[in-house]
Scaffold this active site. Sequence first.
Site, PDB file in Angstrom:
ATOM      1  N   LYS A   1     122.659  42.149 -57.407  1.00  0.00           N
ATOM      2  CA  LYS A   1     122.198  41.092 -58.304  1.00  0.00           C
ATOM      3  C   LYS A   1     122.715  41.261 -59.744  1.00  0.00           C
ATOM      4  O   LYS A   1     123.789  40.789 -60.043  1.00  0.00           O
ATOM      5  CB  LYS A   1     120.668  40.986 -58.267  1.00  0.00           C
TER       6      LYS A   1
ATOM      7  N   TYR B   1     120.266  27.806 -46.862  1.00  0.00           N
ATOM      8  CA  TYR B   1     118.836  27.494 -46.689  1.00  0.00           C
ATOM      9  C   TYR B   1     118.557  26.001 -46.847  1.00  0.00           C
ATOM     10  O   TYR B   1     117.559  25.610 -47.456  1.00  0.00           O
ATOM     11  CB  TYR B   1     117.985  28.217 -47.739  1.00  0.00           C
TER      12      TYR B   1
ATOM     13  N   ASP C   1     114.866  49.519 -52.464  1.00  0.00           N
ATOM     14  CA  ASP C   1     115.756  48.371 -52.633  1.00  0.00           C
ATOM     15  C   ASP C   1     115.448  47.779 -54.014  1.00  0.00           C
ATOM     16  O   ASP C   1     114.482  47.048 -54.190  1.00  0.00           O
ATOM     17  CB  ASP C   1     115.492  47.358 -51.513  1.00  0.00           C
TER      18      ASP C   1
ATOM     19  N   TYR D   1     111.707  41.482 -48.679  1.00  0.00           N
ATOM     20  CA  TYR D   1     112.965  40.767 -48.419  1.00  0.00           C
ATOM     21  C   TYR D   1     114.124  41.719 -48.699  1.00  0.00           C
ATOM     22  O   TYR D   1     114.197  42.303 -49.786  1.00  0.00           O
ATOM     23  CB  TYR D   1     113.094  39.512 -49.299  1.00  0.00           C
TER      24      TYR D   1
HETATM   25  C1  LIG Z   1     118.907  39.307 -53.038  1.00  0.00           C
HETATM   26  C2  LIG Z   1     118.337  40.497 -52.408  1.00  0.00           C
HETATM   27  C3  LIG Z   1     118.956  41.099 -51.294  1.00  0.00           C
HETATM   28  C4  LIG Z   1     120.179  40.522 -50.631  1.00  0.00           C
HETATM   29  O1  LIG Z   1     121.288  40.463 -51.474  1.00  0.00           O
HETATM   30  P1  LIG Z   1     122.515  39.498 -51.105  1.00  0.00           P
HETATM   31  O2  LIG Z   1     123.526  39.795 -52.162  1.00  0.00           O
HETATM   32  O3  LIG Z   1     122.008  38.100 -51.159  1.00  0.00           O
HETATM   33  O4  LIG Z   1     122.986  39.884 -49.744  1.00  0.00           O
HETATM   34  C5  LIG Z   1     118.387  42.252 -50.779  1.00  0.00           C
HETATM   35  N1  LIG Z   1     117.276  42.793 -51.326  1.00  0.00           N
HETATM   36  C6  LIG Z   1     116.663  42.255 -52.380  1.00  0.00           C
HETATM   37  C7  LIG Z   1     115.451  42.919 -52.955  1.00  0.00           C
HETATM   38  C8  LIG Z   1     117.169  41.083 -52.960  1.00  0.00           C
HETATM   39  O5  LIG Z   1     116.531  40.529 -54.018  1.00  0.00           O
END
Ligand SMILES: *Cc1c(COP(=O)(O)O)cnc(C)c1O
Length: 414
Positions: free
Chosen positions: A264, A13, A235, A141
């Site tokens: 994460k 980015y 998610d 996201y």
């Molecule tokens: C960070 C994130 C992703 C993507 O994860 P990566 O390991 O960077 O591919 C997807 N969904 C959410 C809610 C996130 O915070």
Amino acid sequence: MSQSIFKNIWLPYTQMQTCNTPIIVEQTQGSRIILKDGTELIDGIASWWTACHGYNHPYIADQVKSQLEKMPHIMFGGIVHEPALMLAEKLSNLLPGSLNKVFFTESGSVSVEVAMKMAIQFWLNHNQLNKTKILSFYGGYHGDTLATMAVCDPDEGMHSLFKEVLPKQYISALPSTLELQKYFVNFLEHHHHEIAAILVEPLVQGAGGMLFHEPEVLSFLRKQADHYDILLIFDEIFTGLGRTGSLFACNQAEIIPDIITLSKALSGGTMPLAATIAQDHVYNGFLSDQDTHALMHGPTFMANPLACACGNASLDLFNNYDWFGNVRSIESQLQQELAPCQQLDQVKNVRVKGAIGVVELYKITNINLLKQQFLAQHVWIRPFRNIIYLTPAFTISSSELSHLTQTIYKVLAG
Ligand SMILES: *Cc1c(COP(=O)(O)O)cnc(C)c1O
């Protein structure tokens, strides 16, 4: 050295022509980032909120060392191993309902892709050939890969460039008011036969703008998904594992998604690791005498034993200290100490949920300058768009946290 930094490296980015020289980090410890020249920064975001127990936790380090000596990696096709079996069992015990079937991957984006494939194939296996679309939300996201870009907020900036080449998905406003709920139901009434799954970040939309919504929105989604035969995917890559003040955001809504994604903080921020976890009834939709009904996915490094060892150690830690009490204290400290920012002219909104503190500005005119100002105060805070946020480790000390909140105020107040 600084001359040659950009010789071979391409940063995420980042406009490489105009960006600040990145800092060179030598070491981490707890909530500290230690630079090559010895400078210590207090970390406000725990490496994109992965390092939930702080950096270099000795218990995680020990578990990784002993796994490293036994077996750093083995393929997962036709082979399983104790670290993966154990982690899958721990996760299914922690997650509500029959979220029991764990599919490991190595990044969040891929775990979301797997969730989407799972949902689409679930319906294909049931001979429902038209349910191939995903319904997601503005402000969301879900990752940077091509398929996940298509379910992120379309105008949010990071991905809008790719609009024309992405597969068309349905993106809706979160049904957070009666009027939006009516609109949502009307939409489903017309399109449910094409929709495989509703995909949402529960309680907090993270990287799309740190936007909060009420648990009732999620129970509404659960109800509609059931009514219209649509799978519900949470998610929880951002919200999962304590960040919002409960182990999972779905606990606060008291509903159970059909599929959940985690990453994460899953490995305590030590190794790349992600998981897509399905309820039994989703998994059962893949059981048949036909090989083509099997889940067609298998990353080379899935269920990497070192990463699973980190995951097991990190989950142990959730039982070994009062993370919940810590998150509650962080929450009240953030509320108290960020509140004065609300008085500043350029501040639009201050909000806090669990160990997430957000100062939303009307506009950040010079984001590079702002980043430099934070660095000059020896804090690591990464504003994006019009947002300054804190997602510290649950083990951060209250004086370290105060330094972070006071720095935000001081820098904004000029
Ligand atoms: C960070 C994130 C992703 C993507 O994860 P990566 O390991 O960077 O591919 C997807 N969904 C959410 C809610 C996130 O915070």
